[in-house]
Design an enzyme around this catalytic site. Structure first.
Site, mmCIF file in Angstrom:
data_model
loop_
_atom_site.group_PDB
_atom_site.id
_atom_site.type_symbol
_atom_site.label_atom_id
_atom_site.label_comp_id
_atom_site.label_asym_id
_atom_site.label_seq_id
_atom_site.Cartn_x
_atom_site.Cartn_y
_atom_site.Cartn_z
ATOM 1 N N SER A 62 -8.293 -12.216 13.423
ATOM 2 C CA SER A 62 -8.669 -11.035 12.661
ATOM 3 C C SER A 62 -10.147 -10.741 12.879
ATOM 4 N N LYS A 63 -10.467 -9.475 12.955
ATOM 5 C CA LYS A 63 -11.881 -9.149 13.183
ATOM 6 C C LYS A 63 -12.719 -9.311 11.920
ATOM 7 N N SER A 100 -9.384 -7.786 4.744
ATOM 8 C CA SER A 100 -8.533 -6.770 5.369
ATOM 9 C C SER A 100 -8.275 -5.642 4.389
ATOM 10 N N THR A 148 -5.734 -4.230 3.240
ATOM 11 C CA THR A 148 -4.699 -4.367 2.213
ATOM 12 C C THR A 148 -5.338 -4.633 0.845
ATOM 13 N N PHE A 157 6.016 5.960 -9.904
ATOM 14 C CA PHE A 157 5.167 6.317 -8.771
ATOM 15 C C PHE A 157 5.649 7.627 -8.180
ATOM 16 N N PHE A 176 -12.528 -10.545 17.579
ATOM 17 C CA PHE A 176 -12.185 -9.143 17.821
ATOM 18 C C PHE A 176 -11.312 -9.076 19.072
ATOM 19 N N GLN A 202 -1.264 11.142 6.224
ATOM 20 C CA GLN A 202 -1.148 11.442 4.802
ATOM 21 C C GLN A 202 -2.507 11.676 4.150
ATOM 22 N N HIS A 225 -4.255 11.753 0.654
ATOM 23 C CA HIS A 225 -4.031 11.343 -0.731
ATOM 24 C C HIS A 225 -4.709 12.376 -1.606
ATOM 25 N N LEU A 260 -10.588 5.717 -3.222
ATOM 26 C CA LEU A 260 -9.305 6.113 -3.799
ATOM 27 C C LEU A 260 -9.246 5.922 -5.308
ATOM 28 N N GLU A 285 -2.746 6.568 -7.462
ATOM 29 C CA GLU A 285 -1.654 7.372 -7.965
ATOM 30 C C GLU A 285 -1.153 6.839 -9.311
ATOM 31 N N ARG A 342 2.763 13.106 -2.367
ATOM 32 C CA ARG A 342 1.355 13.313 -2.034
ATOM 33 C C ARG A 342 1.112 14.549 -1.196
ATOM 34 N N HIS A 393 -5.544 9.167 4.102
ATOM 35 C CA HIS A 393 -5.194 7.931 3.431
ATOM 36 C C HIS A 393 -4.332 7.005 4.277
ATOM 37 N N TYR A 394 -3.413 7.564 5.023
ATOM 38 C CA TYR A 394 -2.413 6.693 5.635
ATOM 39 C C TYR A 394 -1.898 7.327 6.927
ATOM 40 N N GLU A 421 0.975 -1.066 8.880
ATOM 41 C CA GLU A 421 0.607 0.335 9.056
ATOM 42 C C GLU A 421 0.427 0.716 10.522
ATOM 43 N N ARG A 468 4.862 9.275 3.820
ATOM 44 C CA ARG A 468 5.168 8.001 3.191
ATOM 45 C C ARG A 468 5.161 8.147 1.683
ATOM 46 N N ASN A 517 5.648 2.293 -1.018
ATOM 47 C CA ASN A 517 6.581 1.763 -0.033
ATOM 48 C C ASN A 517 5.877 0.906 1.009
HETATM 49 C C1 LIG Z 1 -7.199 2.723 -0.854
HETATM 50 C C2 LIG Z 1 -5.773 2.458 -0.479
HETATM 51 C C3 LIG Z 1 -4.830 2.221 -1.465
HETATM 52 C C4 LIG Z 1 -3.506 1.961 -1.137
HETATM 53 N N1 LIG Z 1 -2.615 1.742 -2.131
HETATM 54 C C5 LIG Z 1 -1.328 1.461 -1.809
HETATM 55 C C6 LIG Z 1 -0.374 1.213 -2.816
HETATM 56 O O1 LIG Z 1 -0.666 1.264 -3.997
HETATM 57 N N2 LIG Z 1 0.895 0.942 -2.455
HETATM 58 C C7 LIG Z 1 1.262 0.873 -1.156
HETATM 59 O O2 LIG Z 1 2.422 0.588 -0.880
HETATM 60 N N3 LIG Z 1 0.364 1.099 -0.172
HETATM 61 C C8 LIG Z 1 -0.907 1.399 -0.460
HETATM 62 N N4 LIG Z 1 -1.815 1.644 0.540
HETATM 63 C C9 LIG Z 1 -1.415 1.473 1.924
HETATM 64 C C10 LIG Z 1 -1.429 -0.003 2.300
HETATM 65 O O3 LIG Z 1 -2.395 -0.677 1.575
HETATM 66 C C11 LIG Z 1 -1.724 -0.216 3.770
HETATM 67 O O4 LIG Z 1 -0.860 0.542 4.527
HETATM 68 C C12 LIG Z 1 -1.532 -1.645 4.144
HETATM 69 O O5 LIG Z 1 -2.319 -2.474 3.348
HETATM 70 C C13 LIG Z 1 -1.845 -1.931 5.583
HETATM 71 O O6 LIG Z 1 -1.725 -3.331 5.793
HETATM 72 P P1 LIG Z 1 -1.751 -3.984 7.220
HETATM 73 O O7 LIG Z 1 -1.486 -5.408 7.064
HETATM 74 O O8 LIG Z 1 -0.865 -3.218 8.117
HETATM 75 O O9 LIG Z 1 -3.205 -3.738 7.732
HETATM 76 P P2 LIG Z 1 -4.639 -4.155 7.139
HETATM 77 O O10 LIG Z 1 -4.570 -4.761 5.816
HETATM 78 O O11 LIG Z 1 -5.512 -2.968 7.339
HETATM 79 O O12 LIG Z 1 -5.081 -5.288 8.098
HETATM 80 C C14 LIG Z 1 -5.450 -5.050 9.438
HETATM 81 C C15 LIG Z 1 -5.893 -6.342 10.027
HETATM 82 O O13 LIG Z 1 -6.016 -6.223 11.426
HETATM 83 C C16 LIG Z 1 -7.219 -6.756 11.831
HETATM 84 N N5 LIG Z 1 -7.639 -6.088 13.038
HETATM 85 C C17 LIG Z 1 -7.695 -4.764 13.270
HETATM 86 N N6 LIG Z 1 -8.163 -4.540 14.509
HETATM 87 C C18 LIG Z 1 -8.403 -5.738 15.063
HETATM 88 C C19 LIG Z 1 -8.911 -6.168 16.306
HETATM 89 N N7 LIG Z 1 -9.285 -5.304 17.255
HETATM 90 N N8 LIG Z 1 -9.048 -7.491 16.527
HETATM 91 C C20 LIG Z 1 -8.698 -8.381 15.565
HETATM 92 N N9 LIG Z 1 -8.219 -8.026 14.378
HETATM 93 C C21 LIG Z 1 -8.069 -6.721 14.135
HETATM 94 C C22 LIG Z 1 -8.141 -6.556 10.683
HETATM 95 O O14 LIG Z 1 -9.173 -7.496 10.706
HETATM 96 C C23 LIG Z 1 -7.222 -6.812 9.507
HETATM 97 O O15 LIG Z 1 -7.153 -8.183 9.242
HETATM 98 C C24 LIG Z 1 -3.123 1.925 0.215
HETATM 99 C C25 LIG Z 1 -4.066 2.175 1.198
HETATM 100 C C26 LIG Z 1 -5.363 2.480 0.863
HETATM 101 C C27 LIG Z 1 -6.321 2.849 1.936
#
Ligand SMILES: Cc1cc2nc3c(=O)[nH]c(=O)nc-3n(C[C@H](O)[C@H](O)[C@H](O)COP(=O)(O)OP(=O)(O)OC[C@H]3O[C@@H](n4cnc5c(N)ncnc54)[C@H](O)[C@@H]3O)c2cc1C
Ligand code: SF4
Ligand code: F3S
Ligand code: FES
Lengths: 126, 595, 131, 250
Positions: B41-42, B48, B50, B121, B161, B235, B237, B247, B250, B292, B360-361, B384, B395, B399
């Site tokens: 992870s970077k 992260s 999330t 929601f 990275f 998306q 928001h 943010l 919701e 949304r 947002h998404y 994501e 979305r 979810n």
């Molecule tokens: C403010 C906010 C609120 C939200 N609220 C909700 C909610 O209430 N309910 C819901 O269902 N969803 C919600 N979402 C959406 C949801 O949180 C995200 O879609 C989800 O957390 C994404 O998780 P992920 O594990 O895919 O990625 P992330 O958590 O973004 O993790 C990405 C990871 O990849 C790593 N990475 C990226 N590029 C590289 C690279 N080049 N080299 C090494 N590592 C890398 C990063 O270091 C990180 O560890 C929200 C989103 C936001 C922005």
């Protein structure tokens, strides 16, 4: 994580010192303000009634079972409290070595405690 | 160059990556094939993005609810552009994953009887969103991270990275990563690789996303020939703080918050979401609890009509919570109070919160099959960054946290199965690709070239995305943005960094991220331009394109990378085997209908 | 990962606590035991005196009245009160008290402890203050 | 609100670039700020407009990811939750204390993560009441009161500010430190957990709870009001009880 395994040395004595420190801290906070006020301030300033701590009354009060408890709470426990803080304080300002400081401080507190309690017993028997 | 071997390499330490790592470790145990798993992870995993998710995670929970209902909400929410087989799998596995989280210690909010509590929601017919106060993502991420510490077979590479995938003859063979602390390259050989790198919200100027959400994984897969699917769907928001875009969840509306324009009028009733629901009695799919995309669009209309207020130089509407009372607000939405007080100096207990829509998404992403595998053998994607086909054109809130778990686990298991039957490729194949990456880095730092500046290019990119691919889009605007991306991609070749040092060179990382971003921005603009209809988050103002067009566009867009040349677009059929497309309606209009 | 040779970590100097008001107060709190020890030693001496007889008991009282000793013991009195103030607020954080599932407010616990100090003082007054 | 007045402020940043110079040095920047400019905004402004070689960590910019800790005039703070409007005169920015500096404002957090991992910060249920069954999954029961007992201690964002605030960690980096001990306590207090005994082995060491002298600054600087000082010292009570019981059981 393996690194941690060989450092798993349990500190069995620390809970004892900390327990004494805490008990001493309570005594220091709750009892000592009054004790110091009466014995070290009012008494020498002559602000207590003359016979309050006359030789006879003082001896009777001290060389007794309540007196024994009094010394435990007002002398021994606070001494351990002080020893604990002094030991950590020396570590805080990088004086000496903790394992030696520990022996000196708690040893000192224990020694003085024995002396204090011994005095009461001696007075009680004598 | 350091070289390491692993059975499985996971890129990304967010919810999806961590869940995949644990899923893979459990699967390996079950198979009886000990496997070594690398988690790169970077940023440190708990940083992260999330972590920022506030509202909650959806799963069918109460007796009155049904899988069918969750399925219907998701399909209609996504305006039928979803893979229905995938949604079916998702709704059936959602509950068990949330229970598993609970078993790992996630501090879900509770009812008095000790059961987990659910909240309403947007776009969901019933209350089925599990939450941990208003820090759901935070608690989920920390629970997953801490649980991952139980597994000695997971080796973390924090602040590594990833620069590129190593692919040989249609199969992934490893990754090349830069250790940020030293600037050295590391080759990780793998039998399977999972991408879990998160979304790409930072392509836009005004967004709710963290700085790291730059679409890296999408670009890596894309550059190796995997399609980016449905990238036009981004998306907005409806409730971001003015200025920063931070943010405001919701859940505020789920708990009963209302939206007002500058005249104090609940304007949503004018946009097909009414009738007005009584104060403090929110109703699913009505008014503030509409989806949304509809809410963001309503903002835009109000803005055009001059009924929005001002905060600083942002146009805003107002989210009013005051009628909920101080005690309730502080208990259910403590983080929101903290954010509003710190960042705009507004106390939600006393004043309505000024808000405006923010990106947002990213609904689209790396195309995968229903088992999370991409068109490259052994390369999986989840979370994501992936487009497994769950979200379609829009979305539904809550979810995606569940998606991380359901598909993170699935990807982990699939990768583990594959790794058990695969051999490592020869190291020299990776070395060759490693050398190419090294050369690329050196060029970025060599001080030659016309000296294009990454700050300028980045600014141009986010501005073009915002103006061309915003809440409402026009042919002309999108065409302009697409052209801009193509020019910027050329200019990017001349970029040079000022900082040529090796240790923790964040300027270099920004440049590489910008390169990733430009590639996927082009894909996003291209698919937006070519989708000549309005659907979900993609709304066009062009004549004859303001409605959904199932005859021509009930299709996923797929964009393929063509190197320096312009990207190519294809269309792909959608899986509609369970539910035929119908009108997507909310409020009273949605009564009795599918939605 | 291995530590990098380029990293820097200046060791904490022994005067670290002079850098911030918060740390100075901490040191002051820890230092309250110094006058406490002095008073305890006085008290020990008093016990020895008491054992030796009336005359040395009177001598000890006179010693306690000498200006330096008196000042130091006044210091000990102040120290004990300062210590109490710091110690009482820590207590509810170390041992949060719950009654019927609800936690007792911290202020109530702190007030309770001060009440204890007053009660002890009254006790002493009852024992020694009357003729 | 019309407090968008822009004024100029100076901030000094402690730079350290091991690639080019062995010694750290101070660098001054002058930048425009308004009422809502956070320190992180300021650093981003420097990076994009004035000096792209400045390195620091950040991500969420909303005080939840824990990346952006730095010393502001000698006090550990989150950059994204520190507002320049609150500072008069010079603002001095340094990397977090008590951690080795990698470069500029970036410190090596490895020891912090090691300490976290050491306390087994996950639910240990060696004797599950109901074994987890994916076919018929069921949650544990936990009442809101049971949740309330540990909730505050579960809010730690691992920012490490408390380690920079704690002189005991500064004096002895082997000390597990406030956040790790708090996390251990969080799980110990969780009604679903059965791992207290295993965690006690770590807590009840000299470098565990017993190195803490209740300085309390950790709680003062904690941006999430976790009150790690309380957790650590409640841990002492637990460790003491644990030792007593162990003594009686032989
Ligand atoms: C403010 C906010 C609120 C939200 N609220 C909700 C909610 O209430 N309910 C819901 O269902 N969803 C919600 N979402 C959406 C949801 O949180 C995200 O879609 C989800 O957390 C994404 O998780 P992920 O594990 O895919 O990625 P992330 O958590 O973004 O993790 C990405 C990871 O990849 C790593 N990475 C990226 N590029 C590289 C690279 N080049 N080299 C090494 N590592 C890398 C990063 O270091 C990180 O560890 C929200 C989103 C936001 C922005
Ligand atoms: S206890 Fe507070 S200061 Fe310490 S790491 Fe956690 S959040 Fe940061
Ligand atoms: S500052 Fe340190 S000494 Fe204890 S109370 Fe906090 S851990
Ligand atoms: S940037 Fe995430 S805590 Fe400051």
């Amino acid at each position: 994580m393996n690194k941690h395994d060989n450092r798993h040395k349990q500190a069995i004595d620390e809970p004892l010192w900390w327990g004494l420190f805490s008990a001493g801290g309570v005594c220091f906070a709750v009892l000592l303000p009054a004790v110091i006020l009466f014995i070290a301030v009012l008494l020498p300033l002559g602000l207590l009634p003359a016979e309050a701590l006359s030789y006879e009354r003082a001896s009777a009060l001290l060389f007794s079972v309540p007196g024994f408890l009094f010394v435990g709470a007002v002398v021994c426990l606070p001494l351990f409290h002080a020893a604990h803080r002094l030991r950590h304080g020396m570590f805080d300002i990088s004086v000496g070595n903790d394992s030696i400081n520990k022996k000196l401080m708690y040893g000192g507190a224990a020694l003085l405690s024995i002396v204090a309690l011994g005095l009461v017993v001696a007075g009680f028997l004598g | 160059m350091q070289q390491r071997d692993f059975d499985i390499v996971i890129v990304g330490g967010g919810g999806a990556g961590l869940r995949a790592a644990i899923g893979a470790a459990e699967q390996a145990k079950e198979q009886g094939t000990p496997q070594r798993i690398a988690l790169l992870s970077k940023v440190y995993p708990m940083r992260s993005h999330t972590v920022a998710a506030e509202g909650g995670a959806a799963a069918v929970t109460s007796a009155e609810d049904s899988h069918q209902a969750h399925f219907d909400d998701t399909v209609s929410g996504g305006d039928w552009l979803v893979e229905q087989g995938v949604v079916d799998y998702f709704v059936h596995h959602a509950y068990q994953e949330l229970v598993q989280m609970e078993r790992w210690g996630c501090p879900w909010s509770r009812k008095d009887d000790g059961q987990v509590q659910v909240r309403r929601f947007g776009g969901m017919k019933t209350a089925r969103t599990w939450f941990a106060a208003d820090k759901t993502g935070f608690h989920m991420l920390h629970t997953l991270f801490q649980t991952s510490l139980k597994y000695p077979e997971i080796e973390r590479f924090d602040e590594f990275f990833v620069l590129d995938l190593a692919v040989h003859e249609g199969a992934v063979i490893g990754v090349i990563a830069l250790q940020i602390a030293t600037g050295e390259l590391t080759l990780l050989r793998a039998k399977a690789v999972i991408l879990a790198t998160g979304g790409a919200g930072r392509l836009f100027r005004f967004n709710t996303n963290a700085g790291i959400v730059t679409g890296d994984g999408m670009a890596m897969a894309y550059r190796h020939g995997v399609a980016l699917r449905d990238m036009e769907f981004v998306q907005y928001h409806p409730t971001g703080l003015p200025g920063s875009g931070i943010l405001i969840t919701e859940a505020c509306r789920g708990e009963g918050g209302i939206l007002l324009n500058k005249e104090g009028y609940r304007y949503l009733q004018d946009y097909g979401l009414g009738p007005e629901t009584p104060l403090g009695k929110p109703e699913n799919k009505y008014m503030e609890l509409g989806p949304r995309d509809k809410l963001s669009q309503a903002f835009w209309q109000e803005q055009q009509a001059g009924r929005t207020g001002k905060f600083g130089d942002s146009d805003v509407v107002y989210l009013d919570l005051r009628h909920l009372g101080e005690k309730y607000i502080l208990e259910r939405l403590p983080f929101i109070c903290e954010l509003a007080k710190s960042y705009i100096n507004v106390d939600p207990v006393k004043e309505p919160i000024p808000i405006r829509p923010a990106v947002h998404y990213t609904m689209g992403g790396i195309e995968t099959d229903p088992q999370c595998e991409t068109s490259i053998a052994g390369l999986y994607a989840a979370g994501e960054c992936a487009s497994v086909g769950l979200h379609g054109a829009n979305r539904l809130g809550s979810n995606s946290l569940t998606e991380l778990l359901v598909f993170g686990r699935l990807a982990g298991e699939q990768a583990s199965k594959r790794a058990a039957q695969t051999e490592w490729a020869e190291m020299r194949l990776l070395e060759a690709q490693g050398d190419r990456q090294q050369a690329k880095l050196l060029r970025l730092c060599d001080g030659n070239g016309s000296g294009e500046n990454w700050v300028e290019l980045k600014r141009a990119m986010v501005q073009a995305m915002e103006s061309g691919c915003g809440i409402y889009r026009t042919e002309e605007g999108m065409r302009h943005s697409l052209e801009t991306m193509r020019q910027l991609r050329v200019r990017f070749n001349e970029i040079r960094v000022k900082d040529t040092s090796k240790i923790f060179n964040t300027e270099l990382l920004e440049c590489i991220e910008l390169g990733y971003g430009l590639d996927i921005a082009e894909a996003s603009c291209l698919s937006a331009l070519e989708r000549r209809e309005s659907r979900g988050a993609h709304q066009r103002l062009d004549e004859g394109m303001q409605k959904r067009d199932d005859v021509n566009y009930l299709k996923h867009s797929q964009v393929f990378y063509q190197g320096e040349a312009n990207a190519e677009l294809h269309w792909q059929d959608v899986d509609v085997r369970f539910s035929a497309p119908a009108e997507r309606a909310y409020g009273d209009a949605g009564k009795g209908g599918k939605a | 990962m291995d530590k990098l040779s380029t990293q820097r970590l200046p060791p904490l100097k022994r005067n670290w606590w002079l850098k911030h008001r918060f740390f100075k107060l901490y040191m002051l709190r820890e230092a309250t035991v110094l006058p406490l020890v002095f008073f305890t030693l006085c008290l020990l001496a008093g016990m020895v005196a008491l054992l030796q007889g009336a005359e040395s008991w009177q001598g000890w009282i006179a010693f306690m009245g000498s200006p330096i000793v008196l000042v130091l013991n006044l210091l000990a009195l102040a120290a004990s009160l300062f210590h109490a103030a710091t110690f009482f607020v820590l207590f509810p954080r170390v041992m949060p008290l719950r009654i019927a599932g609800r936690s007792l407010p911290d202020q109530a616990i702190v007030a309770g402890q001060w009440a204890g100090v007053v009660v002890v003082a009254l006790l002493f007054f009852w024992l020694l203050g009357r003729a | 609100m019309n407090t968008q007045q822009i004024i100029t402020k100076h901030i000094s940043v402690k730079r350290y670039m091991p690639d080019s110079s062995a010694e750290p040095y101070w660098q001054q920047y002058e930048l425009p700020v308004d009422d809502s400019t956070s320190l992180l905004d300021a650093l981003n402004h420097i990076k994009e407009q004035l000096d792209s070689t400045l390195s620091y960590r950040w991500s969420c910019r909303m005080a939840i990811c824990g990346s952006c800790g730095v010393m502001v005039n000698g006090i550990p703070k989150l950059g994204c939750k520190t507002f320049l409007r609150d500072y008069e005169g010079e603002i001095r920015i340094e990397p977090l204390s008590h951690f080795p500096v990698q470069r500029d404002l970036v410190v090596d957090m490895e020891i912090f993560l090691e300490h976290l991992a050491a306390v087994k910060p996950y639910l240990i249920d060696d004797n599950p009441v109901k074994p987890y069954d994916p076919q018929a999954p069921e949650t544990y029961q936990q009442s809101p009161e049971q949740l309330a007992r540990y909730k505050q201690f579960a809010n730690c964002i691992n920012c490490g500010l408390c380690y920079s605030a704690c002189p005991q960690f500064g004096l002895n980096p082997e000390f597990l430190g406030p956040a790790a001990l708090t996390l251990a306590h969080r799980y110990n207090l969780d009604s679903r957990d059965h791992g207290k005994k295993q965690r006690m082995a770590e807590l009840n060491r000299h470098e565990g709870v017993w190195s803490c002298t209740f300085v309390g600054f950790c709680s003062k600087v904690c941006p999430k009001h976790v009150d790690p000082a309380a957790a650590v010292n409640q841990g002492k009570v637990e460790a003491a009880k644990h030792t007593l019981i162990a003594l009686f059981k032989g």
